[in-house]
Design a protein around this motif. Structure first.
Motif, mmCIF file in Angstrom:
data_model
loop_
_atom_site.group_PDB
_atom_site.id
_atom_site.type_symbol
_atom_site.label_atom_id
_atom_site.label_comp_id
_atom_site.label_asym_id
_atom_site.label_seq_id
_atom_site.Cartn_x
_atom_site.Cartn_y
_atom_site.Cartn_z
ATOM 1 N N MET A 20 0.835 -1.198 0.000
ATOM 2 C CA MET A 20 0.000 0.000 0.000
ATOM 3 C C MET A 20 0.866 1.242 0.000
ATOM 4 S SD MET A 20 -3.274 -0.577 0.326
ATOM 5 C CE MET A 20 -3.247 -1.845 -0.887
ATOM 6 N N VAL A 21 1.856 1.231 0.918
ATOM 7 C CA VAL A 21 2.725 2.397 1.027
ATOM 8 C C VAL A 21 3.500 2.590 -0.258
ATOM 9 C CG1 VAL A 21 4.572 3.416 2.372
ATOM 10 C CG2 VAL A 21 2.894 1.994 3.469
ATOM 11 N N LEU A 36 -5.053 15.132 -0.770
ATOM 12 C CA LEU A 36 -5.494 13.799 -0.386
ATOM 13 C C LEU A 36 -6.431 13.192 -1.406
ATOM 14 C CD1 LEU A 36 -5.269 11.771 1.844
ATOM 15 C CD2 LEU A 36 -7.244 12.786 2.895
ATOM 16 N N LEU A 47 -9.477 5.263 2.681
ATOM 17 C CA LEU A 47 -8.897 6.284 3.536
ATOM 18 C C LEU A 47 -8.200 5.697 4.749
ATOM 19 C CD1 LEU A 47 -8.563 9.251 3.939
ATOM 20 C CD2 LEU A 47 -10.727 9.307 5.103
ATOM 21 N N ASP A 48 -8.775 4.633 5.311
ATOM 22 C CA ASP A 48 -8.206 4.084 6.543
ATOM 23 C C ASP A 48 -6.777 3.661 6.340
ATOM 24 O OD1 ASP A 48 -11.248 2.298 7.312
ATOM 25 O OD2 ASP A 48 -10.653 4.374 7.616
ATOM 26 N N LEU A 49 -6.561 2.920 5.254
ATOM 27 C CA LEU A 49 -5.219 2.440 5.022
ATOM 28 C C LEU A 49 -4.309 3.583 4.649
ATOM 29 C CD1 LEU A 49 -6.022 -0.737 2.985
ATOM 30 C CD2 LEU A 49 -5.412 -0.558 5.370
ATOM 31 N N HIS A 50 -4.868 4.529 3.905
ATOM 32 C CA HIS A 50 -4.018 5.595 3.398
ATOM 33 C C HIS A 50 -3.403 6.387 4.529
ATOM 34 C CE1 HIS A 50 -2.660 8.841 0.902
ATOM 35 N NE2 HIS A 50 -3.120 9.655 1.806
ATOM 36 N N GLY A 51 -4.187 6.602 5.571
ATOM 37 C CA GLY A 51 -3.690 7.422 6.665
ATOM 38 C C GLY A 51 -2.387 6.913 7.204
ATOM 39 N N ALA A 52 -2.330 5.628 7.409
ATOM 40 C CA ALA A 52 -1.110 5.080 7.960
ATOM 41 C C ALA A 52 0.000 5.075 6.932
ATOM 42 C CB ALA A 52 -1.376 3.677 8.455
ATOM 43 N N CYS A 53 -0.337 4.969 5.673
ATOM 44 C CA CYS A 53 0.695 4.934 4.638
ATOM 45 C C CYS A 53 1.485 6.215 4.602
ATOM 46 C CB CYS A 53 0.081 4.794 3.249
ATOM 47 S SG CYS A 53 -0.718 3.265 2.969
ATOM 48 N N VAL A 54 0.797 7.308 4.654
ATOM 49 C CA VAL A 54 1.481 8.571 4.465
ATOM 50 C C VAL A 54 2.356 8.882 5.663
ATOM 51 C CG1 VAL A 54 1.118 11.000 3.971
ATOM 52 C CG2 VAL A 54 -0.462 9.317 3.113
ATOM 53 N N ILE B 73 1.829 -2.056 6.222
ATOM 54 C CA ILE B 73 0.408 -2.334 6.045
ATOM 55 C C ILE B 73 0.233 -3.356 4.949
ATOM 56 C CG2 ILE B 73 -1.772 -1.318 5.425
ATOM 57 C CD1 ILE B 73 -0.037 1.336 6.256
ATOM 58 N N LEU B 111 -6.689 12.683 7.796
ATOM 59 C CA LEU B 111 -6.331 11.290 7.649
ATOM 60 C C LEU B 111 -6.996 10.406 8.684
ATOM 61 C CD1 LEU B 111 -2.564 11.428 6.887
ATOM 62 C CD2 LEU B 111 -4.405 10.982 5.338
ATOM 63 N N PRO B 113 -9.378 8.148 10.478
ATOM 64 C CA PRO B 113 -10.551 7.413 9.992
ATOM 65 C C PRO B 113 -11.765 7.845 10.779
ATOM 66 C CG PRO B 113 -9.176 5.991 11.306
ATOM 67 C CD PRO B 113 -8.452 7.274 11.192
#
Lengths: 536, 216
Positions: A20-21, A36, A47-54, B73, B111, B113
């Motif tokens: 993902m990252v 975004l 969005l959920d995954l993206h938050g942690a990716c960035v 992830i 960001l 959730p």
């Protein structure tokens, strides 16, 4: 961002942070700063995954809507992490090593959580009954901050009149709220960048699953203590890569002097560099002038260098064609400087020469060095100066030209550039050639990573089997099994499979080690290229 | 173009000036370059020493730990319906990692959730202005109508469907209405009387397809 850099960054992100990252990262690298919605739209992830990716590589821009940026350099640093950790180990011992390792893995952490984690890890490796005190770890942490290897994270830019968060230590009176600027705030611009907060941390590291009752009681009490805040919430620390790079650069210069001259001269240069650590800015061309008297006083005592000997060594260093040390005046017994940029340029040049030598042979390397020294030469002159027969010289020049290591410069005699009336001169431009070599290095590392992934994928089944058997062996040994059972389990892997596994491990280790060593070249050439951009 | 036939191998400049003769040109390439061309000079072996070994070990360890960290992830496969046996034995640390949340003070708010609000009640509250009592009354009325009026399934379908949409969402709250679910029509093309619940199997309602249905 060149294509090679983007490819390498993609591979590094994928290996360390997941797919993902990688998707988000490569997209940001290719298209620059974006907000975004665009990112979500073009990479198609939720969005959920993206938050942690960035999180780990993104940086934000000011204004609304927030833009996300990532930088190639930051990701390519991942290649150098083992070197940072090893350097910390040599300078500050195991404690320093673990602190740096934790911070590199997590990006940024508060001091209290770092200290706790490191103390726990150290305690695990110590003998039973002993544990690591938080104080020792805190001291190491403070040492690292004092020498600027660690720095505070800059506060995130907030769009609006909110003041940047500075808890516990009060902000310096008179500091205005940081204005919204178009450039990202660097850590250095934050006034308290190197100030260690006053943190109350009393305790010792804990072992996981300690079975003694005493420990349990202590742990129960500790659990209550841990839930307290330690007065430094919100102050996150990160590794100061620039400081490490300065250290690597100094090390490179010192070892080059040691190789070219001798150990004593390298000690002299080391002393000079140590004295100018705090007075020299990172991008300076040369250090501040140091008088011979000062150098004499600061030399390490176990070397027993007499004053006249020191003068002789300094004269030798100044006269050396590598130009590491220069003379800047006569006062105080002679003022000497270490020429940073010149040294880096010479080291890069030596790297280029050695690349040509290893790829094309020593005679081609002779031609290359000749062209570097004499700048522009005609075909005939090259043959004469290099003392190589005409036909072979032509061949070598042509192969160097085809690899773009040597360029052709046309000098016309008449304005119409008629071929019979034009000089064709061979030349080597150091900076563009160095850049090209740097891109080659990136491509090399990317190829190494891909080959390693390919090898592991090919033998995936075998690797999994061996991992399972190791796990079984470990659990059997822990529960105290007989030797026959152990041998029985070991025999589950057949002999040819063992050979295959050994060969696989050897290959993977070689590829990994090669990555580390190519990174050393990358560092050298990158430093050289960066030094030229700051001066020009 | 005029020189195409005559000067295929001709250069635009005098190559004698470069010192390269026509005969010393390397062979022209046929086809793409080989993937692993032969090289004359083999590369220098890698440095091997204690330092390099230590850094190698560091690197491999770091790769392993970073892959286990919550920063890494993986594509979240949808949770299987059946709870896997291994999930019971997952270490607490792994579960903690799965529920990791980053430090929100350092990341922009967008960001985060958002908790998924139950959207339906909001919509519903706006759309349905009729009070509950009225709906109940309407429903019972319509049911009676429907039972009487088998010949007009369409009309009652529409009305009951609207009510059913509203009703379906208030399902949990209205227990009394539950039994109506089964009797309420779905909008479809089948005539109500053709279907039977099996209560009158082989009875009067299925006189059309008796031969067609086989009994197994």
């Amino acid at each position: 961002m060149t294509a090679q850099e983007v490819r390498l960054c993609g591979l590094l992100l994928q290996e360390h942070f997941g797919e993902m990252v990688e998707k988000v990262g490569t997209h940001l690298l290719k298209s620059g700063a974006q907000n975004l919605r665009m990112i979500l739209h073009e990479t198609g992830i939720s969005l959920d995954l993206h938050g942690a990716c960035v999180f780990s590589s993104g940086r934000k821009g000011p204004g609304s809507p927030t833009e996300y940026r990532t930088s190639c350099d930051r990701i390519l640093r991942i290649l150098r992490y083992p070197r940072y950790i090893y350097t910390a180990k040599t300078l500050y011992g195991d404690t320093g090593e673990l602190i740096i390792e934790e911070l590199l893995q997590r990006g940024h952490m508060t001091m209290s959580s770092t200290v706790k984690t490191v103390a726990d890890r150290l305690t695990q490796n110590m003998e039973d009954g002993r544990s690591m005190d938080y104080n020792d770890v805190s001291n190491s942490f403070s040492n690292l901050v004092e020498t600027h290897f660690l720095q505070r994270c800059p506060p995130p830019p907030r769009a609006g009149p909110k003041e940047s968060a500075t808890p516990a230590p009060p902000p310096v009176p008179g500091t205005p709220t940081p204005p919204i600027s178009t450039s990202l705030p660097t850590a250095e611009s934050f006034p308290d960048c190197y100030k260690v907060p006053h943190v109350t941390l009393i305790g010792r590291g804990k072992r996981p699953l300690s079975s003694e009752d005493v420990d349990d009681q202590r742990n129960a009490k500790k659990a209550k203590m841990d839930s307290e805040t330690h007065g430094d919430e919100g102050i996150c620390w990160q590794v100061n890569f620039e400081r490490f790079h300065l250290h690597f650069r100094d090390q490179a210069i010192i070892s080059a002097v040691a190789n070219k001259l001798d150990q004593t001269s390298s000690e002299i240069v080391r002393t000079m560099l140590r004295m100018s650590e705090v007075t020299t800015s990172p991008s300076a061309t040369c250090t501040k002038p140091l008088s011979a008297n000062e150098i004499f006083r600061s030399l390490p005592t176990n070397y027993n260098i007499a004053r006249p000997i020191l003068d002789q060594y300094l004269t030798l260093l100044v006269d050396d064609p590598m130009e590491f040390v220069g003379k800047a005046g006569e006062s105080g017994g002679g003022m000497y400087v270490v020429n940073m940029h010149r040294a880096l340029a010479n080291l890069a040049r030596a790297t280029l020469e050695s690349v040509v030598q290893e790829r094309f042979g020593s005679r081609s390397a002779r031609i290359f060095r000749l062209l570097l020294r004499k700048r522009h030469l005609e075909q005939k002159q090259v043959e004469d100066f290099a003392m190589i027969p005409a036909k072979e010289a032509k061949d070598m020049l042509y192969s160097l030209l085809s690899q773009n290591l040597v360029q052709l410069q046309e000098v016309p005699k008449t304005p119409d550039y008629a071929p019979s009336r034009t000089f064709y001169l061979y030349t080597v431009n150091q900076l563009p050639t160095a850049r090209m070599l740097l891109q080659n290095c990136y491509k090399t590392v990317a190829n190494l990573i891909e080959r390693r992934l390919y090898e592991s994928k090919e033998s995936k089944r075998l690797l999994e089997k061996s991992q399972r058997i190791e796990a079984i062996l470990a659990s059997l040994q822990a529960s105290g099994a007989e030797p026959e059972q152990l041998t029985e389990v070991e025999e589950m892997i057949t002999a040819p499979e063992k050979q295959q596994l050994d060969a696989l491990r050897l290959h993977i280790n070689k590829l990994d080690s090669a990555e580390n060593q190519v990174d050393e070249t990358i560092f050298l050439i990158e430093s050289y290229v960066n030094s030229t951009t700051t001066t020009s | 173009m005029a020189g195409k036939g005559r000067g295929v191998g001709a250069f635009t400049f005098n190559i004698e000036a470069l010192g390269i003769g026509r005969g010393s040109m390397p062979d022209s390439r046929v086809g793409p370059m080989p993937l692993f061309p032969n090289i004359d000079f083999k590369p220098v072996p890698l440095k091997a020493g204690e330092e390099e070994d230590y850094m190698l070990a560091l690197k491999q360890e770091m790769r392993g730990t970073m892959q286990r960290l919550p920063h890494n992830i993986k594509c979240h496969a949808n949770k299987a319906e059946v709870e896997r046996y291994t999930e019971r034995y997952l270490k607490q640390s792994q579960l903690d990692d799965a529920n990791w949340t980053p430090d929100w003070s350092l990341l922009p708010k967008e960001l985060m959730p958002q908790k998924k609000k139950v959207v339906k009640p909001v919509k519903k509250k706006k759309a349905v202005k009729i009070s509950r009592k009225e709906t109940e009354a309407m429903l019972t009325k319509l049911d009676e109508l429907e039972k009487k009026d088998d010949g007009n399934p369409e009309k009652s379908d529409d009305e009951t469907e609207k009510k059913k949409v509203n009703e379906g969402e208030e399902e949990e709250e209205i227990e009394a209405e539950e039994y109506d679910e089964e009797d309420v029509e779905e909008e479809n093309d089948y005539i109500d009387s053709y279907f039977d619940n099996g209560e009158d199997f082989g009875g009067a309602g299925s006189d059309e397809n008796v031969d067609g249905e086989g009994t197994f």
